[in-house]
Design a protein around this motif. Structure first.
Motif, PDB file in Angstrom:
ATOM      1  N   PHE A 378      36.112  29.763  41.493  1.00 23.45           N
ATOM      2  CA  PHE A 378      35.591  30.819  40.624  1.00 23.45           C
ATOM      3  C   PHE A 378      35.798  32.192  41.265  1.00 23.45           C
ATOM      4  O   PHE A 378      36.085  33.170  40.577  1.00 23.45           O
ATOM      5  N   ASN A 379      35.660  32.258  42.571  1.00 19.88           N
ATOM      6  CA  ASN A 379      35.913  33.520  43.270  1.00 19.88           C
ATOM      7  C   ASN A 379      37.376  33.922  43.154  1.00 19.88           C
ATOM      8  O   ASN A 379      37.707  35.112  43.031  1.00 19.88           O
ATOM      9  N   LEU A 380      38.269  32.933  43.167  1.00 18.72           N
ATOM     10  CA  LEU A 380      39.698  33.228  43.037  1.00 18.72           C
ATOM     11  C   LEU A 380      40.031  33.801  41.666  1.00 18.72           C
ATOM     12  O   LEU A 380      40.945  34.626  41.541  1.00 18.72           O
ATOM     13  N   TYR A 381      39.313  33.372  40.629  1.00 21.64           N
ATOM     14  CA  TYR A 381      39.506  33.978  39.301  1.00 21.64           C
ATOM     15  C   TYR A 381      39.226  35.477  39.355  1.00 21.64           C
ATOM     16  O   TYR A 381      40.007  36.296  38.862  1.00 21.64           O
ATOM     17  N   VAL A 382      38.110  35.829  39.955  1.00 23.01           N
ATOM     18  CA  VAL A 382      37.705  37.238  40.012  1.00 23.01           C
ATOM     19  C   VAL A 382      38.738  38.067  40.766  1.00 23.01           C
ATOM     20  O   VAL A 382      39.148  39.147  40.323  1.00 23.01           O
TER      21      VAL A 382
END
Length: 569
Positions: A378-382
């Motif tokens: 999810f952090n990689l999406y941001v």
């Protein structure tokens, strides 16, 4: 009046003194040394597909080894058009301004302004005008010099002394160091590294560089830079099987099994994206980038161009607290007590604040390590959205259109995954949330694999005197596993080999591992390799040690606060 071609050739071959280069850097010019050539790369910064940070970390330094490691022969030749002169003899690196190098540091040991004279033979304006329409690439590593570093045993280490076990205790078990009673070694990681690794004197480091280049010739002669396309046939079959199984279970409304298969597919695809990002598949910049975008953006929803910008810097300043984005995970993780100082990240250009929340979480980071990594995707999406939609990538040069292809990829991904799969195919909100969480958590081993190779390794700064191969081997470990498990680790278990030779395709890294071991024995650099379980134990041990220091630091702060309050009364 324009400079003629013969005059420009003479200018490019003219010797530029150290003091003149110092003055150029002090004026804000981006000067890099490659094979004795002085390259002024200001005009290339907005064009570089890997981002400007990778170049900025090599300003004032000899980037020969790093340029060779990251670029093809054609690209290296293309860089010559940025040449403004040459240097004589072995270059002594400056500290790049991005790493804290100042005018006074740059001028140290250089000629005075009177001795330098004016450097009118360097045609800055014509150089920038000439290349502003057709740039060329560059990147490399650097670190801030450490003052007053003393090596108790300056001799090079012998082959028998450079076993993998000699690094087994690096910054983790001081009792097993060469001198158990030496309190300085027991408490000072930098001094410990100086004791364990070869001397930083120029002759020793130059010998390491020469043997590293010989090793590169051996690897090239063995054909290890050539991609094993047969291996990719098996990779494609594995990907197709997981994709079809995920679709089948989705149609059967077995949502958990579908999510697991989709997560495993994303897990496996990361390895091919990694190859593509390093141009290790076709060795063509645009083709490999498009392969990476097709897989990462269209199928995985992540930006491969963001990853390349991040990853290039990681390769250059590996495990540097201020500079390496791959270890900058405040306020959740800290692998060095230096993060307690609220360091400024040169990559993110912000302060990594050691605030109340960080003081709480870091005390328990060894318990939070695996749970937090479950949500790493999810952090990689941001980070991907910030890169794409905030325009952090190059808008000029050969990679200008990659951003728009990535935008299309993001739209496509959220259409098929967000709308067709999650919304249209899964009936209830609870099941949708469960599907998303499970499919994303299944990819957690990739995040463990990435952090495993660096979190337990040295974060000391030995300065610009340290050679590229020694720095890579000091900050990176390999993970030992049988060949039949290679597909699970996807080549990321050979991180030490990969950091030395980033363009070698992952299916060939095991073949190169033996050559790297021989190189380490020859030059006296400890080669770090551990099993997966041992490596995880080391990471948890490092996180636990820093957590203990965080608790002690917090107790000291509370004591000082109480003392100040009492003295105030």
């Amino acid at each position: 009046m324009a400079t003629t071609a013969p005059n420009r050739t003479r200018q490019r071959e003219a010797v530029i003194t150290r003091g003149q280069i110092a003055r150029l850097i002090a004026e804000g010019r981006k000067v890099v040394i490659v094979e004795g050539r002085v390259l002024k790369v200001d005009a290339w910064l907005p064009f570089h597909p890997g981002g400007d940070k990778a170049i900025l970390h090599m300003v004032g330094r000899d980037a020969t080894n790093e340029v060779r490691a990251f670029h093809s022969a054609e690209t290296q030749h293309f860089m010559h058009r940025y040449q403004i002169g040459r240097v004589e003899g072995q270059w002594k690196d400056f500290v790049p301004p991005i790493q804290g190098g100042t005018v006074s540091q740059l001028d140290e040991g250089s000629e005075t302004a009177e001795e330098n004279g004016d450097i009118t033979h360097v045609d800055h304006d014509s150089s920038e005008e000439e290349h502003s329409q057709e740039p060329s690439p560059l990147f490399d590593p650097a670190e801030r010099p450490t003052t007053s570093l003393k090596r108790r045993n300056p001799r090079p280490r012998t082959a028998s002394e450079s076993s993998a076990t000699s690094l087994d205790t690096l910054e983790l078990d001081p009792s097993a160091l060469p001198n158990e009673k030496d309190s300085q070694l027991a408490t000072d990681p930098t001094q410990r590294d100086i004791e364990i690794f070869p001397s930083l004197d120029p002759l020793t480091q130059q010998s390491i560089i020469e043997k590293y280049r010989q090793l590169d010739d051996r690897i090239r002669a063995a054909g290890l830079y050539n991609c094993n396309y047969t291996a990719y046939l098996y990779e494609f079959m594995r990907y197709a099987t997981l994709a079809l199984l995920s679709y089948y279970f989705l149609r059967q409304q077995s949502f958990s099994l579908s999510a697991i298969c989709l997560g495993l597919l994303w897990h496996q695809l990361v390895f091919t994206v990694h190859d593509a990002g390093h141009m290790g598949i076709t060795h063509n910049f645009h083709i490999d980038t498009c392969i990476g975008i097709l897989i990462s953006d269209f199928i995985g929803g992540l930006s491969v161009c963001w990853w390349k910008r991040n990853h290039n810097v990681h390769h250059i300043v590996t495990n540097s607290a201020e500079h390496d984005p791959d270890i900058q995970h405040m306020p959740f993780f800290a692998i060095s007590p230096r993060f307690f100082e609220s360091l400024r990240s040169t990559y993110y250009d912000r302060i990594m604040t050691y605030d109340a929340f960080a003081r709480f979480t870091l005390r328990y980071q060894h318990f939070l390590y695996y749970p937090i990594l479950l949500f790493g995707r999810f952090n990689l999406y941001v980070l991907s959205w910030q890169y794409i939609f905030l325009g952090q990538g190059p808008r000029k040069g050969p990679a200008w259109w990659h951003r728009y292809l990535e935008v299309a990829g993001q739209l496509f991904f959220w259409y098929w995954f967000g709308y067709l799969v999650c919304y249209k195919s899964i009936p209830t909100a609870g099941q949708r949330v469960g599907f998303i969480l499970l499919s994303h958590m299944i990819t957690m081993p990739v995040h463990v694999q990435i952090t495993l190779s660096h979190f337990a390794m040295s974060t000391s700064d030995l300065g610009v005197a340290e050679s590229f191969p020694q720095r890579m081997l000091r900050t990176t470990m390999d993970v030992d596993c049988p060949p039949w498990l290679d597909f699970v680790h996807g080549g990321l278990q050979f991180q030490a080999v990969h950091h030395l030779f980033p363009r070698v395709p992952r299916h060939n890294l095991r073949k190169g591992q033996g050559m790297v071991r021989e190189f380490c024995e020859e030059v006296g650099i400890p080669y770090a390799i551990y099993g997966f379980t041992k490596g995880n134990a080391m990471v948890i041990g490092r996180l636990g040690e820093i957590a203990k220091q965080a608790r002690i630091f917090a107790d000291c702060q509370r004591s000082m606060t109480v003392k100040d309050a009492l003295e105030g009364h």
